[in-house]
Each structure stands twice: as structure tokens, then as C-alpha cells.
Design a protein around this motif. Sequence first.
Motif, mmCIF file in Angstrom:
data_model
loop_
_atom_site.group_PDB
_atom_site.id
_atom_site.type_symbol
_atom_site.label_atom_id
_atom_site.label_comp_id
_atom_site.label_asym_id
_atom_site.label_seq_id
_atom_site.Cartn_x
_atom_site.Cartn_y
_atom_site.Cartn_z
ATOM 1 N N GLU A 21 0.836 -1.198 0.000
ATOM 2 C CA GLU A 21 0.000 0.000 0.000
ATOM 3 C C GLU A 21 0.879 1.260 0.000
ATOM 4 O OE1 GLU A 21 -3.166 0.114 -0.359
ATOM 5 O OE2 GLU A 21 -3.460 2.261 0.028
ATOM 6 N N ASN A 22 2.068 1.133 0.614
ATOM 7 C CA ASN A 22 2.948 2.290 0.795
ATOM 8 C C ASN A 22 3.807 2.505 -0.445
ATOM 9 O OD1 ASN A 22 4.863 4.158 1.521
ATOM 10 N ND2 ASN A 22 5.373 3.171 3.485
ATOM 11 N N GLY A 27 7.819 -2.603 -2.851
ATOM 12 C CA GLY A 27 6.653 -3.281 -3.435
ATOM 13 C C GLY A 27 5.491 -2.343 -3.700
ATOM 14 N N GLY A 28 5.596 -1.100 -3.278
ATOM 15 C CA GLY A 28 4.510 -0.139 -3.497
ATOM 16 C C GLY A 28 4.774 0.809 -4.641
ATOM 17 N N ARG A 29 6.077 1.145 -4.807
ATOM 18 C CA ARG A 29 6.414 2.181 -5.795
ATOM 19 C C ARG A 29 6.038 1.793 -7.221
ATOM 20 N NH1 ARG A 29 11.079 5.479 -4.588
ATOM 21 N NH2 ARG A 29 9.799 5.997 -2.812
ATOM 22 N N GLY A 55 -5.751 0.732 -4.274
ATOM 23 C CA GLY A 55 -6.988 0.760 -5.053
ATOM 24 C C GLY A 55 -7.153 -0.375 -6.037
ATOM 25 N N ARG A 56 -6.228 -1.361 -5.997
ATOM 26 C CA ARG A 56 -6.360 -2.498 -6.919
ATOM 27 C C ARG A 56 -6.626 -3.770 -6.104
ATOM 28 N NH1 ARG A 56 -4.046 -1.359 -12.147
ATOM 29 N NH2 ARG A 56 -2.728 0.494 -12.115
ATOM 30 N N ARG A 57 -7.473 -4.648 -6.618
ATOM 31 C CA ARG A 57 -7.726 -5.953 -6.009
ATOM 32 C C ARG A 57 -6.459 -6.790 -6.056
ATOM 33 N NH1 ARG A 57 -11.729 -6.998 -2.982
ATOM 34 N NH2 ARG A 57 -11.322 -9.206 -3.377
ATOM 35 N N THR A 58 -6.160 -7.458 -4.991
ATOM 36 C CA THR A 58 -4.984 -8.335 -4.977
ATOM 37 C C THR A 58 -5.390 -9.779 -5.232
ATOM 38 O OG1 THR A 58 -5.170 -8.846 -2.643
ATOM 39 C CG2 THR A 58 -3.858 -6.896 -3.219
ATOM 40 N N VAL A 59 -4.382 -10.602 -5.534
ATOM 41 C CA VAL A 59 -4.537 -12.052 -5.418
ATOM 42 C C VAL A 59 -3.591 -12.500 -4.310
ATOM 43 C CG1 VAL A 59 -5.221 -12.413 -7.813
ATOM 44 C CG2 VAL A 59 -2.783 -12.523 -7.172
ATOM 45 N N PRO A 60 -3.912 -13.574 -3.605
ATOM 46 C CA PRO A 60 -3.052 -13.993 -2.488
ATOM 47 C C PRO A 60 -1.753 -14.648 -2.976
ATOM 48 C CG PRO A 60 -4.920 -15.474 -2.693
ATOM 49 C CD PRO A 60 -5.143 -14.380 -3.691
ATOM 50 N N HIS A 61 -1.842 -15.373 -4.083
ATOM 51 C CA HIS A 61 -0.667 -16.077 -4.601
ATOM 52 C C HIS A 61 -0.689 -16.010 -6.108
ATOM 53 C CE1 HIS A 61 -0.059 -17.730 -0.642
ATOM 54 N NE2 HIS A 61 -1.329 -18.103 -0.632
ATOM 55 N N LEU A 62 0.485 -16.187 -6.693
ATOM 56 C CA LEU A 62 0.581 -16.211 -8.157
ATOM 57 C C LEU A 62 -0.325 -17.269 -8.754
ATOM 58 C CD1 LEU A 62 4.252 -15.994 -9.461
ATOM 59 C CD2 LEU A 62 2.408 -14.345 -9.767
ATOM 60 N N SER A 63 -0.401 -18.409 -8.056
ATOM 61 C CA SER A 63 -1.153 -19.538 -8.618
ATOM 62 C C SER A 63 -2.640 -19.236 -8.712
ATOM 63 C CB SER A 63 -0.909 -20.785 -7.778
ATOM 64 O OG SER A 63 -1.240 -20.480 -6.431
ATOM 65 N N ALA A 64 -3.076 -18.173 -8.043
ATOM 66 C CA ALA A 64 -4.490 -17.809 -8.105
ATOM 67 C C ALA A 64 -4.821 -17.047 -9.385
ATOM 68 C CB ALA A 64 -4.847 -16.962 -6.876
ATOM 69 N N LEU A 65 -3.808 -16.682 -10.152
ATOM 70 C CA LEU A 65 -4.073 -15.926 -11.381
ATOM 71 C C LEU A 65 -4.655 -16.846 -12.449
ATOM 72 C CD1 LEU A 65 -0.788 -13.806 -11.592
ATOM 73 C CD2 LEU A 65 -3.089 -13.005 -10.960
ATOM 74 N N SER A 66 -5.569 -16.286 -13.259
ATOM 75 C CA SER A 66 -6.190 -17.090 -14.310
ATOM 76 C C SER A 66 -5.216 -17.365 -15.451
ATOM 77 C CB SER A 66 -7.425 -16.362 -14.852
ATOM 78 O OG SER A 66 -7.038 -15.075 -15.311
ATOM 79 N N ARG A 67 -4.284 -16.432 -15.702
ATOM 80 C CA ARG A 67 -3.248 -16.688 -16.716
ATOM 81 C C ARG A 67 -1.935 -16.069 -16.225
ATOM 82 N NH1 ARG A 67 -2.280 -12.156 -20.205
ATOM 83 N NH2 ARG A 67 -3.882 -10.538 -19.967
#
Lengths: 698, 698
Positions: A21-22, A27-29, A55-67
Motif C-alpha cells: 500500500e505504501n 513493493g509499493g512504488r 486501489g487495486r484488487r490483490t490475489v493472495p498467490h501467483l497460482s491464483a491468477l487465471s493466466r
Amino acid sequence: MTASLQAALDPSAIAVIGASENPDKIGGRPLLYLSRFGFRGEVWPVNPRRDEVQGRRTVPHLSALSRAPDLAIIAVPGEAAVAALDECAEIGVKVAIMMASGFGETADPEAKAAERAMVARARARGLRMIGPNSQGLANFGTGAVASFSSMFLEVEPQDGPVGIVSQSGAMSVVPYGLLRGRGIGVRHAHATGNDADVTVCELAAAVAADPGLRLLLLYLESIPDPHHLAQAAAIARDRGLPIVALKAGRTAAGQAAARSHTGALANEDRLVDAFLEQHGIWRAQDTTDLVAAAELYLKGWRPEGRRMVAISNSGATCVMAADAASTAGLDLAPLGDETQARLRAILPSFAATRNPVDITAALMTNSALFSQILPVIAEDPSADAFLVGVPVAGRAYAVDDFGRDTAAFAAATGKPVVIVAPQELVAAPFRSRGLPVFSGEGEAVRALHQFIAHHERIAAAGGRPPPPAPPPPSEAALRLLDEAESLALLARAGVPVVRHRRCRTADEAVAAAETIGGPVAVKGCSAEVAHKSELGLVHLGVSGEEAVRAAFEACRAGLAKAGHAPTGVIVAAMARGRRELVLGAHRDPFFGPVVVVGDGGTYVEAMPDVALLLPPFTQAEVRRALGRLRIAPLIAGVRGEAPWAIEPYLAAAVAVGELMTMEPRIASLDVNPMLVGTEPGDCLALDAVVFGDGLPSP
Amino acid sequence: MTASLQAALDPSAIAVIGASENPDKIGGRPLLYLSRFGFRGEVWPVNPRRDEVQGRRTVPHLSALSRAPDLAIIAVPGEAAVAALDECAEIGVKVAIMMASGFGETADPEAKAAERAMVARARARGLRMIGPNSQGLANFGTGAVASFSSMFLEVEPQDGPVGIVSQSGAMSVVPYGLLRGRGIGVRHAHATGNDADVTVCELAAAVAADPGLRLLLLYLESIPDPHHLAQAAAIARDRGLPIVALKAGRTAAGQAAARSHTGALANEDRLVDAFLEQHGIWRAQDTTDLVAAAELYLKGWRPEGRRMVAISNSGATCVMAADAASTAGLDLAPLGDETQARLRAILPSFAATRNPVDITAALMTNSALFSQILPVIAEDPSADAFLVGVPVAGRAYAVDDFGRDTAAFAAATGKPVVIVAPQELVAAPFRSRGLPVFSGEGEAVRALHQFIAHHERIAAAGGRPPPPAPPPPSEAALRLLDEAESLALLARAGVPVVRHRRCRTADEAVAAAETIGGPVAVKGCSAEVAHKSELGLVHLGVSGEEAVRAAFEACRAGLAKAGHAPTGVIVAAMARGRRELVLGAHRDPFFGPVVVVGDGGTYVEAMPDVALLLPPFTQAEVRRALGRLRIAPLIAGVRGEAPWAIEPYLAAAVAVGELMTMEPRIASLDVNPMLVGTEPGDCLALDAVVFGDGLPSP
């Protein structure tokens, strides 16, 4: 290879692992920048502890991504970073930027091993990694600003014609800041860090393909992969894109510092010079130097020669510009008589109308003088470039007219113009018209020289293929060839060799001496002896059967006494030339075969006067290299002496370059002395030592 | 002499001849400046056509003044200027500033003659003249700003510790503008123009006496009067005032331009280098260079050595600072183990704690790291100077703390500190605390090196008297001494000479050869022959009575054949050393006696490896000069060779310097070869040629 790097420069989706968030966190910049600088692809923050960041939705892990995203930013440290890299490979990410530090740049062998291991795992699954210890990539053309640099907060980006590719984070943005401060737009500002997988040179090749670029700047601390840099240079030359490179770690102290910065391996600095020149890359000495001539490159001028005209209202600027031109290697163009007559009709009688043209302080009372003389000078065909110096002026002067008229002059001539104007008030009207402004004569002339000389270098470099990089012979297996074998190898390669015969018996030696005629040299041969003189194995000027027999026996005795296996005795003609040169070659672990040409003699190490050449090269390049040496005047002949017949030596150097390229089993060779004289036939190798692995006995 | 120049710098009254109402005219601007910048003496405008200019009552002619002013500004052109100068002399003005152009700087012989004539008339009546072609003097300490420069309208003056004395008008104010732009106060900005009477060097001596100065900058296009510059340097050294000089006209092209600028005579540039070094003056190469280290000089630091510590948040700055230090000749201080341990306790594990100290990008998340490490480094005794580089930072960093803590660090150590901060945001908090800030590592290190090396140079220069300037012998009367005379002259002066005898008969030659023993050299002598070999007058390695007689006859025959008067035959010992050096001397029209030391051999002109020394000099200085030559490694011995016994050669060079000083009738001398070897006795002059006027036959 390049396709996946293109995906990193223009990704359709970016995952940020360790999204924060920061915006002042690593990881924020990048998230902030991707929003702010208009990235149009998808951005997927990865954070197991938050549902949303910036302001963006996160995913918890990479493996949760659809692609799989094209690009992943790994902004977590240590072990977590290594795990994230493996996950990227697992799901099929193309390129990961590893921002974590603490790997190959440390002195810790475990950390270095961890770096090697993670690269091996990634490569095995087709994932390319930038970093670790990378500040990230920033492409303002696509908005893919995957970087945590503070600089883009401080200095507003603007897309433009300059690309910067750097190993160092700071040096990816310091030139950016300097150029932006001068109003120049920068598209690329990339930092590769430790170069454990993708190197700065490989990324440079990808960036060089960007058709929007007109200047490419590189910051390198090591060149472990010259073929990538050669490839970048070839792409750039094809497109007319000049490359200026700052290779730091020039000195032993700098190399030591580089080792603990990016884990950089040390390059032999003179080879860096030779390599960059060969590939048409200009070498900058420091940061200021890296950006000094940027405006000149961006004007689209095509310099045609080295003749400069200096114009100023200050005689001191004229003097200093003339000094600077001579020092840099530019000539002062001889203005024509008619031009000078026309200038005399305009300027006061005490003004100087030769080149440099000194308007004098009369400009203070008549600003129009400036504008009146420019069209006259523009019509003189002798000039290739111009320096306009207005070191002092002010509100009483028509400085805006000076800027306007100089811009018109530059447009009319189409030739490079540099401005010297240390006062901001005077500089502004020139700068606002896009003219390159410098605060001193030295800076202006050096930038102009760089611009002209770089174009000459690019023209000379055209069409050369990237060099192959054959594996060097293994050190352990190296074998010394004896003198006869060494000379035979060289002779077969096309190097002229002194008339000689290897003899097994004293009778053979006597017969050889008779055939050769005149006094001869008698030398003991052994594949175990590189330096014969110390063992009494060299007998010069030997005349008559008795003496030849005695020398033969002395050689045999000398070898026996030293316990070396004899491989015969050489009987050779006594040759005399005008000077003993050297001709050597070895293999550099990074740059491959290297040929050494230059002056010979006893003190070749203590007082070296040699040049290094990287094959393939031409005779013209050998000649040019010799022309820069201290012995250069001797080649043409001094004090009434006849010039040297140097062509056979040039041909021999080229032949040695080809031999080293064709015969990777040769580790090194050393022809010393290589005679030259006033006749082509004087050029002869008198002695030679070759080291190699698995070379057949000739 | 100096008293009247002091009056020009601090006059009680100034007359302005050609006073103008218009402050943009040459005759109007000084009036404006005298009012604006607080001159407290009297100002008398001279104008026959107006009663008042710029609010001051005029007088129609100089003769109408009740008393003579200390200083008169002549702001009328051509003939009127010459007439005004004569009037100044007539009424007893001390110094006149002649602003008119069109005299010695033109190609017109009449204008040059007019300049010489007016100077002669002025001097005869005790009037000193500055100019012609002078922009004037500006002293912001007294408000005596007798200058027409535009610069003081554009850039507000502020009295301060810097003095600038220049031949050129522009170069009296360009450094002013650059320094004022950096907030540095400038007291003096003087331009002497053609130097037809008062020279830039003479005025520099007067300015050097100003106790308020802490840095003196000079711009010179010629040094026709080195004794004045030596005097200025001596005054400055006594006061601890460093002098930095930009001598333009370094190259042939620059010298040609200087001739038409200020009519400057060309100096041999290597002698300029030698002279400036000898007198403790640092030589700047260009304008930027002239002011580059100003802040360092003004801090009052006293550098004690060359060991630098570099500290940065960027590894690239560390690498480039290390490169720059090595290139400039500074060492990296070895930080102690305890210091490094304490740094490791503060910095992250991947930071570098050797020198350079790399804080790394960890500074981005913890600004306190910067302030924590400085006190640790301050306690390490190994450092003589520091470079602090913050190439990138921003609002997220505590940059103001960085500036504050670095200033405290500098104050605590009392050692020189340079800052590298290309971003203005980062530079400001350092600069506002008076620290020297540079935009690149190269510039910072070069300035630091200059500051340290200049102090070394000043220390080495201490106590040397200004050189005398004996009149050179007349060219027409020069006579060649024959070899025997030349060797005798050198021997008397203390130069070791090969054992030899001049012989008039073959019998004498045979006897001499016997006395000397072993093979000898037999050489024909004549005061008409400088190069003997070409005439067959040199016979080496001659053994036995027969051979000596034959050589004697051959010499006699050779001289007779060439039509030269014989003066005997020299029989000399055959000496062999390790190398043939040269030892020569001549007289420079400006700098007087010059001694040449260095490598000898056939190609001494084509591939020179020599140094020039200006007497008086010491053996230590000869050693230092040799130490910069290409042959330097040979002196200490290479490849296992014994070192040279060089001391007798050093002593011989000093003896030749003294000889040239004591015996002004010698025009030039050339000892070639001067042998050196591993034993002191090896050092011998084998041959010599002396030219002189009226030298007694030894």
C-alpha cells in the motif's frame, strides 16, 4: 531470446509480488508508477494479507491468477524472493524482475550459489530473470514502469528519443535526471542489477530495436558477454542509432568496488576500449561525459569532417576554442579569402577575420554584427562544424536575435553547431531553439569532437559480424611447441619466417649452414624451454664448419645440462632489419582472441608501446593501431631514413588474427622479434613460442 | 612599481576621459559603476561638450583639474586616446587605463609602433598604462570599478575572497559569473588587455598583496615577463594564497589566435608547465577547470595526504569514484578492521564496508543509516579526504539531515570533503552548508586531487627566488666549441667526463692510448663540426699502436677533405654503461636557461622522452622529473636488473643548470650521450657540443 525481453518492455500484464500500500516501499512504488504513467495493460498485485492495495484488487498467490503475466516484479526479500521466482517459472511468466539484494554481489559463497541455482531452475523452465539486486525497468513509451527508483517522483518523466540501460540502479536514473533537466525526453531507464541471467548487454540489444530511439546510453560495470553487446551494436548501426557507453571499473580500484556492487567480473580495460571502438560504440569516461553530447546526437546532423570554425565576441573564447580543437583533434577550417574580405567589410578593423572569427567588444555597441557575419560564414564551403561563443553579453545586447539567427544559420548549413554561453541569460535564447549550449569552450569542443569522431567510428565499424566466442583451451593441458614447430605453424598461417632448418646431427647442421650461406644462427630446440638465451642455447653469427659443429654441440650440452629433452637444433639465416617489433596473441576469457602489435625489444613489458586488436580486423586497422603508437613516426621514416616496408607486418598480424580464430587449440603465441626493414623481404619472424592444447606436431 | 599599481586598485580620485551620459557606452559604464558600487573617492568626468554627465559635473580637459587623479580611464578611441595618454603623463596621473582597441593586437605595423611609442613616452614621465584594449579594472573591495564590462549589470557583485586578473576582458568576468552563480564573493576582476606596459603578471603581484584574498585566478595568453609572475607567486606563497592560472595559447592554433587577440607572444608550452609548477601555481586547462575547486580553497582546509574515502548510497558512485581516484592519482584509504566492524553493525549485510563504503538502496527505507556511519568513519585515522556521493535521493529521504550531518562531519574531521549530487534537490542542503558540491564523480575527484596536489606543489615551491633573466647571447656572434673544449667546460662545471686527451700528433695519440689502456675511441676535433660521424671522424674500439695511428690519420684526412680546420684528435676511453641518456641546455627568450634531461639514443627528437627543468633546481627535482618519464621503471631496475646509479646524473643536471645561470655567454649545450650504469663511475659524458658567444678557450 529477444522476444521475451520485448515482452518485458511492453507487457500485456504485470504481476507485483509483495505489492504494498505504501508507495515508498519497494513493493509499493511500481504500483504507483504503473498507475501514474499510464500503463494500459493489466496489473495484478500479489499480497496474501490484503484484499486491495493502492486501489487495486490483490490475489493472495501467483497460482491464483487465471493466466500468467508477461512480467512479474518480485519485491519480496531473501528466501521469499527465491520461492517467488520458482512460482513464476511454474506458472509460465516470461520475465521476472528480482529486486531483492543479497546474492551474487555479496562476498558470501552460499548467497552466490543460491543465485546460480535459482537462475538454472528458471532457465530450465523458460523463465528469464532480470536481477537480482535490480531497481527495475522503466519504459515511458508503454508506461511499463516496473521500477522502485525515487527519481520518477522527483523529476517528471517525458517520453522521448533516449534510452538508458544500466547495471546500476542509480546510473539508470542519474543520466535520466541530467537529460530531463535539459528538457530532453527519455523513454527507457532500465537497471539490470547483478545480471545473473539477463545481462545489461542482452537488454541493450532488445532496447536498441526500439524504432523511437535516437540515442542509447549504457552503464556497464562488466562485459561478461561481449557477443550480446556486439549484437546490440549491430542492431543500432543498422538503424543509425548511436550508442555511448560508460564502462566503469576501468582501474583496479574501480574493479574491486564493482565486485562488491553488482558482483561484476573484471575486464581488461584496454580490451574494452578496443572492443567498443570495433563495434562503433563511443566510450564515455564518467557520468557528465555520458550525456555531454546528447543534444548533438538528437539534432539529426550528419557530420562530414573535422574542420571547425569558431566565432565569438571574445578573443579569449577564440584562443581557448582553438586550443581545445587542437587538443581534441579537430582542425580549424581555413576560411576563404573572399569570406574574409566580406567579414572585414562588416567588422571593425581590429577584429580577427581568419578562423577563429573575433567580433570583439564592438558587439556591445552594435549587436547587428553578429547576425551580419553568420550568413557570410555559412556560404564558405570549408567548414564542417561551428562553435559560436558568447561568453559575455547581457540586456544591452540583442541576445534573442543571436539565438534566432544562429538557429537559422544551423538550419541553413545543416552542419553541427555548438554554443558556448556560461551566462544563463545568454544561453536561454540558444537553448530554447534546440541548439546545444555549453558553459565552456572545452566542454563544447569535446562534445563536438565526440559527435564527429563517433560517426567516423560507426562508419568504420559497419558490417562486422558479432565475434564468435570459442571455448579457451584448458590450462592444465597446455603444451609448449618448440621453436621449429612454432615457426612452422606460423609459416603455414602465412607469417613470413626466417630461412631455417631443424637439424638432428652436427652434419645436418653443417649442411644447412652451407645451404643457407653466410654466418648463421644456431639454436637449441626443446618443447620444454621457452627462454633459450639463459641456457646458452643461442649462438649468433656462426661462420664455418668448425664453428657450426661447436655451436651444435654447445646446444646439445646446454639442454642436457638443464635436463631438457632436445628436439633438434635450428640453423637459421642471420637477418637484419631496421627494428625489432613484436607480434603476439592470446585468448581473453571474455573477448576471445587478442592480437598484440607494436614495438619489441628488451623492455616491451617495462615500457610497452603496443596496441591490442580483436579479430577479425583488416590490415588498415593494424596500420591505424600502429599509427597511434610512439613508434609511428619511425614507420614513415625520420631523419632522412627510408620508410619501413610495413605491409608484410600488417599482413602477418591479420594472419595471426585469423589463425587464432580458426585454431581454438592455440592458447597464446609470441613472435619476438618480428623484424621489419625497408624492403618487404626484411619482415621476418626470427623466433616464436606457441602454447596450445592438442595441437598436431607440424 | 607596485605602489602605483596599488593606487590603481585603491585610488583617491579617478578621471574618466570620454565620460558619457549613456551607461551602455564605454565612457558611460564606469561612471555608472563608480556610483553604484560605492566608490568613496572623487570621480571627475572629462567631456568638453557637456557640463554634466550622469549627475556629475564635468571638466572640459584634464588640464582643468586642480590636481592629478591617481587613476584615469581613457574611454576615447584612436588618436584621441593617444593624446589623452600624453595629457595624463603631463599632469602626473599615476595609472591610466587605455580602453581603446586597434593597437598591438592588430596586424598593422603602424598601430604596433604607435603602441610602443606611447608606452615609451608614458614611462619616461612615470605614468603606468594598463591596456590598450583593456576592459578595465574592477575592485569591489574599494568600489573602484573602472570597467566597462556588462557583467556587473547582469550578475550582482559581492565583495569576497577571490581575485581574478586576466589579459582578456571576457575572462576577467566569466569566472566572476560562474563563481557568483555559486554564491562566492569576488573582490577583483581586472582585465589588462594588450599588456603594452603593465602586464597581467605585474598586476597579479599587486593583487596578490591584498590580505583579503584567499584564492587568486589568472587568465594569461602570454607570459613575456616570468619574473613578475614569479614575484606574484612568491608574495602569494608567503601569504598562503593559492594561485590557479589558465594559460591559453597552449597549442599552435591557440597561439595564432592569441596573437590577433591581445598581440600575445607565443611561449613554449612545456616551459609554461615547468615554470608554473616550480612557482607553486596550479595550471587549469579551461574555464570550467579554472573555477572547479574554488569552494575547496575557500574552506580553509589544509590537506595532509592523498588517501580518500568514498561513501555513497550507490554502488555505481563507489565504482566511479574509485576509478576517478586511481586515474587522478589519489589512493583509497584502507579503513581499519574496527571501523569496518562498526560499519557492518550498522549497515545491511549486502552493503560494502571496505572503502568505498556502499550504504546501498537500504538508505531509501532508512535515512538514518547515513548519519550513523559518518561518525564511525570520522574516527578512522587513515583518511585524508572524503567523497560523499548521493546520486539519487528525494523527498522520501532525509536529505536535509544528510547535509547537516556531513557539514558536522567535515567540521569534526577538519579534512576536505567533496559531495557528488547531480539532483538539485539533493545538492541544496549540502551547498547551503558551504560544502563543495559536484554533479559527477569525475569532477569531484579531479577538484579534490587538484586541491591536494596544489598544496603539495606550493609546499615544494617554497623559498625559491624569482629567476634572473640574463640577456641571451647575440645569435650572430655564436661560436661552436670543439669537443675537447666542450668537454673541458663541462668538466670544470662538475660534469663527469670520459677519460680523454686531445692529441696534436700521432705519437701523442699512441701515448694517450697507452696511458688510458684497452681499446680507445679516436675522434677528430674541429670547432667547425658539430656532427662528426658523417665525416668519418669517429673511430671506436681502436686497439694497438698501428690502429691508433691509422685512426689518427683518418681523422686528419676526414677534416682536410671536408675543409674544416682541425683542432686536434681526441683519444678517449671506451666506456659502456647501461643506457645512453641526454643532458642538454639552452636559453628560452622568456624563461631563460632550460635544462633537458631524459632518454637519449637516435630517435630523441622523433620519440622524445625528456623533461625540461628551469634552474635553479635540486637533485630531488631532477629525480622527480625523471620519475615521470617513460624510462622511469628502468631507473629502479626491471626484469631482475640492478638499479641505475642515477645520482651522478642528477648532480650533473644540477651542475649544468648552475653553469647556464652563471655563464650567460653559453647559448646552448648538448651532452649526447651521457652514459649511466649500475656504478656511480659509469656516469660519463662521452661527447658534447657547446655554442656560445665570447667564451674563453678552456
